[in-house]
Motif scaffolding. Structure first.
Motif, PDB file in Angstrom:
ATOM      1  N   ALA A 140       0.880  -1.245  -0.012  1.00  0.00           N
ATOM      2  CA  ALA A 140      -0.014  -0.060  -0.157  1.00  0.00           C
ATOM      3  C   ALA A 140       0.911   1.151   0.180  1.00  0.00           C
ATOM      4  O   ALA A 140       0.528   2.241  -0.678  1.00  0.00           O
ATOM      5  CB  ALA A 140      -0.839  -0.032   1.198  1.00  0.00           C
ATOM      6  N   ILE A 141       1.823   1.309   0.726  1.00  0.00           N
ATOM      7  CA  ILE A 141       2.946   2.461   1.119  1.00  0.00           C
ATOM      8  C   ILE A 141       3.606   2.755  -0.377  1.00  0.00           C
ATOM      9  O   ILE A 141       3.494   3.863  -0.998  1.00  0.00           O
ATOM     10  CB  ILE A 141       3.768   2.141   2.135  1.00  0.00           C
ATOM     11  N   VAL A 142       3.999   1.662  -0.928  1.00  0.00           N
ATOM     12  CA  VAL A 142       4.796   1.730  -2.365  1.00  0.00           C
ATOM     13  C   VAL A 142       3.816   2.247  -3.476  1.00  0.00           C
ATOM     14  O   VAL A 142       4.151   3.045  -4.048  1.00  0.00           O
ATOM     15  CB  VAL A 142       5.632   0.462  -2.634  1.00  0.00           C
ATOM     16  N   HIS A 168      -3.850 -14.624  -4.483  1.00  0.00           N
ATOM     17  CA  HIS A 168      -3.573 -13.314  -3.844  1.00  0.00           C
ATOM     18  C   HIS A 168      -2.351 -12.965  -3.955  1.00  0.00           C
ATOM     19  O   HIS A 168      -1.839 -11.831  -4.015  1.00  0.00           O
ATOM     20  CB  HIS A 168      -4.500 -13.270  -2.464  1.00  0.00           C
ATOM     21  N   PRO A 169      -1.424 -13.735  -3.283  1.00  0.00           N
ATOM     22  CA  PRO A 169      -0.027 -13.103  -3.012  1.00  0.00           C
ATOM     23  C   PRO A 169       0.648 -12.931  -4.449  1.00  0.00           C
ATOM     24  O   PRO A 169       1.613 -12.231  -4.526  1.00  0.00           O
ATOM     25  CB  PRO A 169       0.677 -14.438  -2.383  1.00  0.00           C
ATOM     26  N   ILE A 170       0.157 -13.862  -5.517  1.00  0.00           N
ATOM     27  CA  ILE A 170       0.687 -13.432  -6.851  1.00  0.00           C
ATOM     28  C   ILE A 170       0.458 -12.211  -6.984  1.00  0.00           C
ATOM     29  O   ILE A 170       1.269 -11.363  -7.812  1.00  0.00           O
ATOM     30  CB  ILE A 170       0.145 -14.488  -7.832  1.00  0.00           C
ATOM     31  N   ALA A 171      -0.827 -11.812  -6.961  1.00  0.00           N
ATOM     32  CA  ALA A 171      -1.384 -10.683  -7.333  1.00  0.00           C
ATOM     33  C   ALA A 171      -0.459  -9.228  -6.618  1.00  0.00           C
ATOM     34  O   ALA A 171      -0.029  -8.425  -7.236  1.00  0.00           O
ATOM     35  CB  ALA A 171      -2.736 -10.165  -7.202  1.00  0.00           C
ATOM     36  N   THR A 172      -0.383  -9.644  -5.495  1.00  0.00           N
ATOM     37  CA  THR A 172       0.206  -8.498  -4.596  1.00  0.00           C
ATOM     38  C   THR A 172       1.711  -8.231  -4.967  1.00  0.00           C
ATOM     39  O   THR A 172       2.190  -7.323  -5.064  1.00  0.00           O
ATOM     40  CB  THR A 172       0.217  -9.146  -3.055  1.00  0.00           C
ATOM     41  N   GLY A 173       2.327  -9.500  -5.456  1.00  0.00           N
ATOM     42  CA  GLY A 173       3.787  -9.351  -5.516  1.00  0.00           C
ATOM     43  C   GLY A 173       3.750  -8.567  -6.977  1.00  0.00           C
ATOM     44  O   GLY A 173       4.819  -7.717  -7.064  1.00  0.00           O
ATOM     45  N   ILE A 174       3.274  -8.837  -7.787  1.00  0.00           N
ATOM     46  CA  ILE A 174       2.913  -8.027  -9.433  1.00  0.00           C
ATOM     47  C   ILE A 174       2.765  -6.776  -8.900  1.00  0.00           C
ATOM     48  O   ILE A 174       3.454  -5.966  -9.543  1.00  0.00           O
ATOM     49  CB  ILE A 174       2.077  -8.748 -10.303  1.00  0.00           C
ATOM     50  N   ILE A 213       3.299  -4.835  -6.326  1.00  0.00           N
ATOM     51  CA  ILE A 213       4.498  -4.171  -5.737  1.00  0.00           C
ATOM     52  C   ILE A 213       5.765  -3.890  -6.898  1.00  0.00           C
ATOM     53  O   ILE A 213       6.009  -2.802  -7.006  1.00  0.00           O
ATOM     54  CB  ILE A 213       5.274  -5.149  -4.617  1.00  0.00           C
ATOM     55  N   LEU A 214       5.963  -4.969  -7.591  1.00  0.00           N
ATOM     56  CA  LEU A 214       6.902  -4.782  -8.740  1.00  0.00           C
ATOM     57  C   LEU A 214       6.456  -3.455  -9.763  1.00  0.00           C
ATOM     58  O   LEU A 214       7.092  -2.747 -10.061  1.00  0.00           O
ATOM     59  CB  LEU A 214       7.133  -5.811  -9.512  1.00  0.00           C
ATOM     60  N   VAL A 215       5.314  -3.765  -9.980  1.00  0.00           N
ATOM     61  CA  VAL A 215       4.634  -2.701 -11.085  1.00  0.00           C
ATOM     62  C   VAL A 215       4.915  -1.319 -10.516  1.00  0.00           C
ATOM     63  O   VAL A 215       5.358  -0.362 -11.220  1.00  0.00           O
ATOM     64  CB  VAL A 215       3.381  -2.862 -11.675  1.00  0.00           C
ATOM     65  N   ALA A 216       4.549  -1.181  -9.235  1.00  0.00           N
ATOM     66  CA  ALA A 216       4.620   0.334  -8.545  1.00  0.00           C
ATOM     67  C   ALA A 216       5.764   0.561  -8.561  1.00  0.00           C
ATOM     68  O   ALA A 216       6.144   1.861  -8.492  1.00  0.00           O
ATOM     69  CB  ALA A 216       3.847   0.075  -7.160  1.00  0.00           C
ATOM     70  N   GLY A 256      10.597   6.015 -12.204  1.00  0.00           N
ATOM     71  CA  GLY A 256      10.521   6.871 -13.108  1.00  0.00           C
ATOM     72  C   GLY A 256      11.336   6.536 -14.521  1.00  0.00           C
ATOM     73  O   GLY A 256      11.731   7.486 -15.245  1.00  0.00           O
ATOM     74  N   VAL A 257      11.681   5.344 -14.634  1.00  0.00           N
ATOM     75  CA  VAL A 257      12.399   4.983 -15.790  1.00  0.00           C
ATOM     76  C   VAL A 257      11.225   4.684 -16.859  1.00  0.00           C
ATOM     77  O   VAL A 257       9.983   4.401 -16.682  1.00  0.00           O
ATOM     78  CB  VAL A 257      12.972   3.606 -15.712  1.00  0.00           C
ATOM     79  N   SER A 258      11.440   5.229 -18.170  1.00  0.00           N
ATOM     80  CA  SER A 258      10.402   4.763 -19.161  1.00  0.00           C
ATOM     81  C   SER A 258      10.711   3.168 -19.769  1.00  0.00           C
ATOM     82  O   SER A 258      11.609   2.850 -20.034  1.00  0.00           O
ATOM     83  CB  SER A 258      10.825   5.748 -20.514  1.00  0.00           C
ATOM     84  N   VAL A 259       9.678   2.559 -19.318  1.00  0.00           N
ATOM     85  CA  VAL A 259       9.509   0.841 -19.765  1.00  0.00           C
ATOM     86  C   VAL A 259      10.111   0.927 -21.310  1.00  0.00           C
ATOM     87  O   VAL A 259      10.840  -0.100 -21.506  1.00  0.00           O
ATOM     88  CB  VAL A 259       8.568   0.276 -19.105  1.00  0.00           C
TER      89      VAL A 259
END
Lengths: 333, 511
Positions: free
Chosen positions: A253-255, A295-301, A303-306, A312-315
């Protein structure tokens, strides 16, 4: 005009997040007709409450460049301790809550002291705390799921309603407002941000980084304790496993809310929106009858995306460089 | 030129030009090294020494000119790996060694001997090889010593061994004695002579004239990015080198080089017999109201350490500090509350908080005056203070919300100074105020310091930029090895005089 655009700029992150949140809601309501019902939304907000309460205090550690992994264990232990004080030792419920809060503050203070004075990284200190607090919780509760039947006023904290809205939601919004003011409007908030932005510069400008960090970890533990008390009352249960894994939801949530783990900036409102998003994602998976393993799979993804977005890098640029490399090397030859 | 006959020149640079998108840092510089010579490269700060070395080692690329190393043309797209392969090594103070590893592991990093036919390191063999090298040169080391446990001087010898194991034919040493004791320096000179005897060329960069004089076969002097002269044999004297480095005579209109005696004014700060183990040795001086006291000296002479001790960052062992007539035991918080301001040496690391706004950077030093007793910050007061700082110092862009990390070097420095100016300032300490600052901002910084001094603020300036030091100071104290070695109090001081004092040639030479 200038102040207006500045205000807009200052809340850019929150606004963008809110946009993403609305998008998510639209998608979920299209996927499932059960989503946009008052019952379901209340349900989500309720489950978001515990994470939300924890984030209001846990957010300060990342702002200083640290982290607090002990919040979930702290919350579980708080519920168990409050129950012992009230129902085993027969204390008044208010006294029991106050003593529990003091213990929570003491543990946070200890995390801060070990981090700053003994120079152990916060990651390790709070991971150790997560482990031993869980151990103490198991010990005190015998590992049992203890049902809390009384006192009635204590149970009202979790299940009571005021003007039709559950009390935990009031608690959460009160803490969000207090935490937002603390971060943005007070001397302590400025010092916390300064320590995270450049500890040496802050020190040379008269900030005491150690003192600031010790307060930060104390606050983090106190809000975790509050969440634990609300949780015990809400679930009518004192159980060591009650909050297992919540620290990851809190960090997510914080990230997601735009706070950098490198320190120097943070948004309490952003973290709240982050907590709601995590709640919606879990809710969405439930509505779609996805197995709980997702649920953990979604949470992990998430976090990574956030984190990638916050860097701020351009994917596209990174991918282009990645794929261009072998070709470029050949061309050079 | 690129025939196969080995000339006696190891390195030959011709017409090297370099500009970093703007000011010309090097123009048409020729630089050549003979095989097996000790060659000193000298010049004032900003003369272009580091840039020239960076070009030779491939850290940065030249804009024009040719380089021939050991008979091979070096292309413009030179890089660090290529220069290492050619046999060019830079001896860093300690940066490139890996802590926690042994001497042998560091020397043979990425080229460890393997057990025959196996992908495992032959540790016994590696230690034996390292020990053999150590003994050959008679170093005071063991192959199995852990780097962390070694003093700086010995880490340097590990660096040298590492370069030797790479078959380096050119070793570049940048201020190698700046953190060594006299005895350790002597030992290093012995090693340098041993390297020379092996046929290795050593480039020696130093501000310490007596070392340059003792060691060098030849000396290349740079000034303002141009080659001034190459001295050889008898021509090498400390006084001559300093004359060539400074290169200009004092003219009548440089009246601001004149010392101004303000010692009859009220004493703001008095330092008595201050000593700190290995850093400061019995330092005493007085600072007066409205006086700009300059501190000259070489890198490592104890100037920064003195400032840090007075401001309350580092502790000292003996001595006393008096502030406004009272004994003062400094801590940073107390110093700020008592009217001190501190502009540290390394802006990025110690001065600015790059990720936050101008307002945030300025507010943090002024929390006492912009907040209520309950600890709430007044956004209006904070903004007002920031606007004041922005307009007094002409910070650009004049936008309080601008992130300081995105400002130019000069404007960043203005922010660091600005946070103190809006306070009731009595004593300002500035350490290297204009490093990495453009000319315009430099002049503005000087005017700010002049103005503060007129307003009665006592200022201490540390600077390695000699024109700057003489331009700003009412009085100059020169430190050497933690002691006050010379004080200039009246008349006109020249850069040459300051440099001679800093180099330890106190009264010698004509002038």
């Amino acid at each position: 005009m200038n102040t207006k655009s500045a205000l807009f700029k200052e809340h850019m992150v929150e606004l963008r997040l809110f946009g993403v949140l609305l998008g998510l809601m639209v998608v979920l309501s299209l996927i499932s007709d059960r989503f946009l019902t008052v019952d379901n939304l209340t349900n989500v907000l309720w489950s978001v409450c515990l994470i939300g309460i924890m984030t209001t205090g846990a957010i300060y550690a990342p702002i200083t460049g640290g982290i607090d992994l002990s919040v979930a264990s702290m919350a579980a232990l708080a519920g168990i301790l409050a129950n012992v004080f009230m129902n085993t030792l027969g204390m008044n419920w208010i006294v029991a809550i106050l003593i529990t809060l003091v213990i929570g503050a003491g543990i946070g203070w200890l995390n801060g002291v070990v981090t700053t004075k003994f120079l152990v990284p916060a990651f390790i200190v709070t991971m150790a705390a997560k482990t031993y607090l869980f151990g103490v919780a198991m010990l005190v509760s015998n590992g049992d799921q203890i049902t809390i039947m009384e006192p009635a006023p204590f149970l009202q904290i979790g299940i009571g309603k005021l003007l039709g809205i559950p009390i935990p939601i009031y608690i959460m919004f009160t803490l969000v407002i207090l935490s937002h003011i603390l971060l943005k409007k007070t001397v302590f908030g400025r010092r916390t941000i300064a320590v995270g932005a450049n500890e040496v510069a802050a020190k040379l400008t008269g900030v005491n980084p150690d003192r600031t960090r010790i307060i930060v970890y104390t606050i983090s533990s106190v809000t975790a304790t509050i969440a634990g008390i609300v949780m015990a009352s809400l679930t009518q249960q004192a159980y060591a496993m009650n909050a297992t894994g919540y620290e990851l939801d809190v960090i997510t949530a914080i990230v997601v809310g735009g706070t950098s783990l490198m320190g120097g900036s943070g948004s309490v409102v952003g973290a709240l929106i982050g907590a709601v998003m995590v709640g919606f994602i879990n809710n969405g998976l439930n509505l779609l009858d996805m197995p709980s393993a997702f649920h953990p799979i979604a949470t992990g993804i998430v976090i990574l995306v956030a984190l990638i977005m916050n860097q701020g890098v351009s994917v596209p640029a990174v991918l282009k460089k990645w794929f261009a490399r072998p070709g470029a090397a050949e061309a050079a030859k | 030129m690129s025939n196969n006959v080995k000339s006696d020149l190891l390195l030959e640079c011709r017409g090297i030009d370099k500009n970093y998108n703007g000011p010309q840092v090097l123009s048409k510089v020729d630089f050549s090294l003979r095989r097996g010579e000790i060659h000193a490269l000298v010049g004032e700060n900003g003369a272009g020494k580091s840039t020239l070395i960076k070009i030779v080692t491939g850290i940065t690329n030249r804009n024009a000119g040719t380089i021939v190393f050991d008979g091979h043309d070096v292309p413009v797209e030179h890089n660090k790996n290529a220069s290492e392969k050619l046999g060019i090594a830079v001896i860093y103070q300690e940066l490139s060694l890996i802590h926690g590893m042994t001497v042998a592991q560091n020397i043979f990093l990425t080229k460890e001997p393997l057990l025959p036919g196996l992908p495992f390191i032959d540790i016994k063999k590696m230690n034996a090889m390292a020990q053999e090298m150590i003994e050959k040169y008679g170093f005071d080391l063991k192959a199995t010593d852990i780097i962390d446990k070694l003093p700086i001087a010995q880490r340097q010898t590990v660096e040298i061994l590492k370069a030797l194991s790479n078959k380096a034919s050119l070793m570049i040493m940048d201020e190698p004695t700046s953190s060594l004791t006299a005895k350790e320096s002597e030992r290093l000179f012995k090693i340098i002579r041993m390297l020379k005897a092996e046929g290795i060329t050593v480039v020696y960069i130093s501000h310490r004239m007596e070392e340059v004089y003792d060691l060098s076969d030849r000396v290349t002097v740079l000034r303002d990015g141009k080659l001034v002269s190459v001295l050889e044999g008898e021509e090498i004297t400390p006084a001559e080198i300093i004359r060539l480095m400074i290169g200009r005579e004092l003219t009548e209109d440089e009246s601001h080089h004149k010392m101004v005696d303000k010692r009859d004014r009220e004493v703001v700060l008095e330092v008595k017999n201050l000593s700190a183990e290995g850093k400061l040795n019995d330092v005493s001086f007085k600072l007066h109201k409205g006086e700009v006291l300059g501190f000259g000296g070489l890198v490592g002479s104890g100037r920064t350490e003195l400032m840090r001790a007075i401001y309350g960052i580092d502790a000292f062992d003996a001595g006393e500090i008096m502030y406004l007539g009272k004994t003062y035991s400094p801590t940073v918080e107390k110093s700020i509350a008592s009217g001190f301001g501190f502009v540290p040496e390394e802006r990025r690391l110690q001065g600015i908080m790059g990720g936050i706004s101008i307002t945030g950077n300025i507010g943090i030093a002024n929390l006492d005056s912009i907040s209520s007793p309950a600890g709430f910050v007044s956004r209006d007061k904070e903004l007002e203070r920031t606007q004041t700082a922005i307009s007094t110092l002409n910070i650009k862009p004049a936008n309080p919300d601008h992130l300081v990390g995105n400002l130019s070097g000069g404007n960043q420095q203005k922010v660091v100074v600005g946070k103190w100016l809006i306070r009731d300032l009595k004593l300002l300490i500035v350490d290297e105020p204009t490093v990495g600052v453009d000319i315009g901002a430099k002049e503005e910084m000087y005017q700010t310091i002049d103005r503060l001094s007129r307003e009665g603020v006592a200022v201490m300036v540390v600077s390695s930029d000699l024109p700057e030091l003489t331009r700003l100071s009412d009085r100059i104290i020169v430190l050497r090895k933690g002691r006050i070695i010379k004080e200039f109090t009246e008349g006109v001081v020249t850069e040459e005089e300051v440099l001679r004092a800093a180099s330890g040639i106190v009264e010698g030479g004509a002038k």
